[in-house]
Design a protein around this motif. Structure first.
Motif, short mmCIF file in Angstrom:
data_model
loop_
_atom_site.label_atom_id
_atom_site.label_comp_id
_atom_site.label_asym_id
_atom_site.label_seq_id
_atom_site.Cartn_x
_atom_site.Cartn_y
_atom_site.Cartn_z
N LYS A 185 32.55 6.11 -22.53
CA LYS A 185 31.50 5.66 -21.62
C LYS A 185 30.50 6.80 -21.42
N VAL A 186 29.24 6.48 -21.52
CA VAL A 186 28.19 7.49 -21.36
C VAL A 186 27.99 7.80 -19.89
N VAL A 187 27.99 9.10 -19.57
CA VAL A 187 27.70 9.55 -18.21
C VAL A 187 26.19 9.62 -18.01
N GLN A 188 25.52 10.28 -18.94
CA GLN A 188 24.06 10.35 -18.87
C GLN A 188 23.49 10.87 -20.19
N PHE A 189 22.22 10.57 -20.40
CA PHE A 189 21.46 11.13 -21.52
C PHE A 189 20.76 12.38 -21.02
N ARG A 190 20.72 13.41 -21.85
CA ARG A 190 20.06 14.66 -21.48
C ARG A 190 18.95 14.94 -22.46
N GLU A 191 17.81 15.38 -21.93
CA GLU A 191 16.65 15.67 -22.76
C GLU A 191 16.89 16.92 -23.61
N LYS A 192 16.00 17.17 -24.57
CA LYS A 192 16.13 18.35 -25.42
C LYS A 192 16.23 19.60 -24.54
N PRO A 193 17.32 20.35 -24.67
CA PRO A 193 17.53 21.49 -23.77
C PRO A 193 16.96 22.79 -24.32
N ASP A 194 16.93 23.82 -23.49
CA ASP A 194 16.66 25.16 -24.01
C ASP A 194 17.95 25.68 -24.65
N TYR A 195 17.88 26.86 -25.26
CA TYR A 195 19.02 27.35 -26.04
C TYR A 195 20.25 27.59 -25.17
N VAL A 196 20.06 28.19 -24.00
CA VAL A 196 21.19 28.50 -23.13
C VAL A 196 21.90 27.22 -22.70
N THR A 197 21.11 26.21 -22.33
CA THR A 197 21.70 24.93 -21.93
C THR A 197 22.39 24.25 -23.10
N ALA A 198 21.76 24.28 -24.26
CA ALA A 198 22.38 23.67 -25.45
C ALA A 198 23.71 24.32 -25.77
N ARG A 199 23.78 25.64 -25.62
CA ARG A 199 25.03 26.35 -25.90
C ARG A 199 26.12 25.92 -24.92
N LYS A 200 25.76 25.71 -23.65
CA LYS A 200 26.73 25.23 -22.65
C LYS A 200 27.20 23.81 -23.02
N PHE A 201 26.27 22.99 -23.47
CA PHE A 201 26.64 21.63 -23.89
C PHE A 201 27.69 21.68 -25.00
N VAL A 202 27.43 22.49 -26.01
CA VAL A 202 28.33 22.56 -27.17
C VAL A 202 29.70 23.10 -26.75
N GLN A 203 29.70 24.13 -25.92
CA GLN A 203 30.95 24.75 -25.49
C GLN A 203 31.79 23.82 -24.61
N SER A 204 31.13 22.91 -23.89
CA SER A 204 31.85 22.03 -22.97
C SER A 204 32.66 20.95 -23.69
N ARG A 205 32.27 20.64 -24.90
CA ARG A 205 32.99 19.67 -25.75
C ARG A 205 32.95 18.23 -25.21
N HIS A 206 32.02 17.93 -24.32
CA HIS A 206 31.85 16.52 -23.94
C HIS A 206 30.36 16.12 -24.00
N PHE A 207 29.69 16.70 -24.99
CA PHE A 207 28.31 16.32 -25.29
C PHE A 207 28.19 16.02 -26.78
N LEU A 208 27.36 15.07 -27.10
CA LEU A 208 27.08 14.69 -28.49
C LEU A 208 25.58 14.69 -28.70
N TRP A 209 25.15 14.92 -29.93
CA TRP A 209 23.73 14.74 -30.24
C TRP A 209 23.39 13.27 -30.23
N ASN A 210 22.21 12.95 -29.74
CA ASN A 210 21.72 11.57 -29.73
C ASN A 210 21.11 11.24 -31.09
N SER A 211 21.76 10.36 -31.84
CA SER A 211 21.31 10.04 -33.20
C SER A 211 20.14 9.08 -33.24
N GLY A 212 19.89 8.37 -32.14
CA GLY A 212 18.84 7.36 -32.16
C GLY A 212 19.24 6.08 -32.88
#
Length: 356
Positions: free
Chosen positions: A171-198
């Protein structure tokens, strides 16, 4: 292969970051960007036709590209080419397509997919798509395919899902807009984010109910012409009314508002092929990490470059590193890969200068 399965291929973009190969007159989806023998839209059509009957595949594009679609996809009936008189982002055209499909088959489930993505391991893609179709036939949900991030990419939107959800479909919690590098790194490290394929999947009933709830004005606009869809009167109605629809993406219009959104983590490799750098990542390379499309290239003291020309053109590169080298007709582009996001602006500056 079910007669209730439909696909909508989005083919209206201009791919300006792939200039000078991709232009508004001849955009990237109609080019063989990979040197594989098929254009991007041809590869997308072939991939989807493994799941969806060919007669149920619709092409959404701008009126200017109708002839290109008919030439490159002869299996597509002219009635299945949906023409946008104006570019109004993804929500209006998806609503338009969904209403046409519903009028033809109210039990339909549909996938909406961009025409210009690169997907490896098509067997896994077919398996993932089939699973989402099965879910959408059974439940009133809106689904998307999410891509497991491999690095902190700042060029993609992200999908957050519940990290405690152990089910294969989350189940999707929320969509997140294109992040800055620091935020993107946190997303990847958290292991509960995916890239939006469209890539989106739903039943026509589910998506039209969502539009009725979250975009009532747009729904009302298109409903006024519902009886004309798939008839001789459709073209005149669309030409008169389409530009009245709000210019808004499906993400903003529906997906970020609905609470019945689910994501299938993809088990195939994916790239949106949005820039020369993303194309470089997917091409085979020589021992010095140079990638070549079509050209006969000779490198000396040159690394990490991408070269694309007309087939068979001889190119000699000496002393360049991390460059984009593209020759197309009367334009030669030599540009640092690290500045590739500027190519869209550069193409417009060049166009304006040539008009002077």
């Amino acid at each position: 292969m079910s007669s209730n399965y439909y696909a909508v291929i989005m083919a209206g973009g201009v791919g300006s970051r792939f200039w000078p190969v991709s232009t508004p007159e001849f955009p990237k989806q109609f080019h063989d960007m990979l040197g594989s023998g098929d254009t991007l839209i041809q590869k997308t059509f072939k991939r989807l036709s493994q799941v969806v009957p060919k007669e149920n595949i619709l092409i959404l594009t701008h009126a200017n590209y109708k002839e290109m679609v008919m030439t490159q996809l002869p299996a597509v009936h002219e009635n299945n080419i949906i023409l946008e008189p104006d570019m109004r982002n993804t929500a209006p055209c998806i609503l338009y397509a969904a209403m046409k499909i519903k009028k033809n088959n109210p039990d339909a489930v549909m996938v909406v997919a961009p025409s210009d993505h690169w997907i490896e391991d098509e067997l896994q893609f077919v398996s993932n798509l089939q699973r989402t179709f099965d879910v959408c036939e059974r439940d009133k949900v809106l689904m998307t395919l999410g891509i497991l991030p491999t690095f902190p990419n700042t060029g993609y939107g992200y999908i957050e899902f519940n990290k405690l959800d152990s089910r294969p479909i989350k189940k999707v919690v929320q969509f997140r807009e294109k992040p800055d590098y620091v935020t993107a790194r946190k997303f990847v490290q958290s292991r509960h984010f995916l890239w939006n394929s469209g890539i989106f999947i739903w039943s026509v009933g589910a998506i039209l109910d969502a539009f009725a709830e979250f975009q009532p004005a747009m729904m009302e606009l298109f409903n006024e012409g519902y009886d004309l869809l798939n008839t001789d009167g459709e073209k005149a109605f669309i030409e008169e009314n389409y530009s009245k629809a709000e210019n808004i993406s499906i993400d903003y219009a529906v997906m970020e508002k609905a609470n019945n959104v689910y994501v299938q983590p993809a088990t195939f490799d994916w790239n949106d092929l949005g820039t020369w750098g993303s194309l470089y990542d997917k091409l085979p390379k020589d021992e010095n990490e140079n990638a070549v499309v079509n050209a006969t290239a000779f490198f000396n003291n040159a690394t990490n470059n991408i070269v694309r020309t007309a087939k068979g053109k001889v190119v000699v590169v000496d002393g360049l590193n991390d460059y984009i080298i593209v020759d197309k007709d009367d334009i030669l582009l030599l540009y640092p890969k690290k500045k590739e996001q500027e190519i869209k602006v550069v193409s417009q500056l060049v166009s304006d200068k040539l008009k002077e």
